[in-house]
Design an enzyme around this catalytic site. Structure first.
Site, short mmCIF file in Angstrom:
data_model
loop_
_atom_site.label_atom_id
_atom_site.label_comp_id
_atom_site.label_asym_id
_atom_site.label_seq_id
_atom_site.Cartn_x
_atom_site.Cartn_y
_atom_site.Cartn_z
N ILE A 152 0.88 -1.17 0.01
CA ILE A 152 0.10 -0.17 -0.06
C ILE A 152 0.92 1.13 0.03
O ILE A 152 0.49 2.33 -0.70
CB ILE A 152 -1.00 0.07 1.20
N TYR A 153 1.97 1.32 0.71
CA TYR A 153 3.04 2.07 0.71
C TYR A 153 3.31 2.54 -0.76
O TYR A 153 3.05 3.66 -1.07
CB TYR A 153 3.92 2.17 1.65
N SER A 154 3.83 1.61 -1.21
CA SER A 154 4.28 2.12 -2.72
C SER A 154 3.28 2.37 -3.78
O SER A 154 3.47 3.23 -4.59
CB SER A 154 5.07 0.83 -3.25
#
Length: 336
Positions: A152-154
């Site tokens: 989700i971060y990327s």
């Protein structure tokens, strides 16, 4: 003197860039929400050092606070913006995805809107090497596909790049995204491997090494990162910056938008990184080998051709030197 908003100014990279900007005489307006993702005391220590500069002003504020973010732009009238504020960490994003969407997407939209309305000369923002996902073609190039993030971060950082492109295209807002490759060094983040490894080795605890130590990473020393960030930030549309890369996507517009890798271009095996740390500490580690973690990529390697050609960016800090500098700082800061 340039007036610059730096978001995430009490964070690792933000603090380090702010110090250099302040030392050369720029006026810096820092914004940081001081969340407790890691020990807030470290952010407070960074802030204390920043406050020693008369040309620094600080706001404890979250980027999702639309009204107060706009008020800072309105009152202080910055010329440039460096957006480094984000909810960081690949593994934490698996457990807390909504916090990433709020900070990294909603918060970034507020930055874009104010940059648009207040005619900012140049917005530089943090992206990440993790947007390359499971790519196995090395080194990673800005021209490679980055459409299959593994966390989700990327995914949120890739979204930032797309949002910036739309604003650049529609409103002619000059934007530059920087894909950082594993930044480390003094004043670093406690959630990152070097910090954890150092702490555990000094406390005679074992260190968790994922993917059975088979990772390679393009570890990049903080001073090299700071040099590159400032070189990019100093450019504006009037400086004949090559906004579109030498091999632009044929589907892209002529928007004042560009993405650069910013790394070291010398990937290091994780076990060699640990060996450098053991040498700096003069102490062997006790290793607990574990499988690959969800969201992690196995290898990273930055192709730096574009940023070298356009900005003469030349990272020159070896892992041995960088890790040694970190250990000296760690022992001094924590009185070990």
């Amino acid at each position: 003197m340039t007036k610059i908003i730096v978001t995430g100014s009490a964070g690792f990279i933000g603090y380090s860039v702010c110090i250099k900007l302040l030392q050369r005489g720029d006026n810096v307006i820092g914004i940081d929400n001081h969340n407790n993702y890691y020990d807030p005391k470290l952010k407070e220590s960074r802030l204390e050092r920043l406050k020693k500069f008369k040309n620094y002003k600080h706001f404890r504020l979250d980027l999702i606070d639309k009204t107060n973010i706009e008020n800072i732009f309105k009152v202080h009238k910055p010329q440039k913006v460096l957006n480094l504020a984000a909810q960081a960490g690949v593994r934490y994003s698996i457990k807390n995805p909504i916090s990433y969407i709020n900070s990294n997407i909603v918060g970034f939209s507020h930055i874009l809107e104010n940059c648009r309305h207040y005619k900012i000369q140049h917005l530089v923002y943090a992206s990440t090497s993790s947007v390359y996902g499971g790519n196995t073609k090395m080194p990673f190039s800005e021209h490679d596909s980055a459409n299959h993030p593994l966390s989700i971060y990327s995914a949120t950082k890739k979204s930032n790049e797309l949002m910036a492109h739309a604003y650049s295209h529609l409103y002619k807002l000059p934007t530059t995204g920087l894909r950082f490759f594993t930044v480390y060094g003094p004043w670093g983040r406690p959630d990152m491997a070097l910090f954890k490894f150092t702490k555990n080795i000094l406390e005679n605890k074992s260190i968790d090494v994922f993917n059975y130590g088979k990772h390679t990473r393009d570890f990049t020393y903080i001073d090299d990162i700071v040099e590159g960030v400032i070189k990019v930030l100093d450019k504006t549309a009037s400086n004949n910056i090559k906004w579109n890369s030498s091999k632009p996507d044929p589907a892209s517009s002529n928007a004042p938008w560009v993405i650069y890798n910013i790394g070291n271009n010398e990937p290091v095996r994780l076990m060699d990184y640990i060996s450098a740390l053991e040498k700096a500490l003069a102490k062997k580690s006790k290793v607990n080998f574990l499988p690959l973690q969800p969201g992690d990529v196995q290898d990273t390697h930055a192709n730096l051709d574009n940023i070298k050609d356009h900005f003469n960016y030349k990272p020159n800090t070896s892992v041995l030197k960088g890790v040694s500098n970190f250990v000296k700082w760690y022992k001094s800061y924590y009185k070990k």
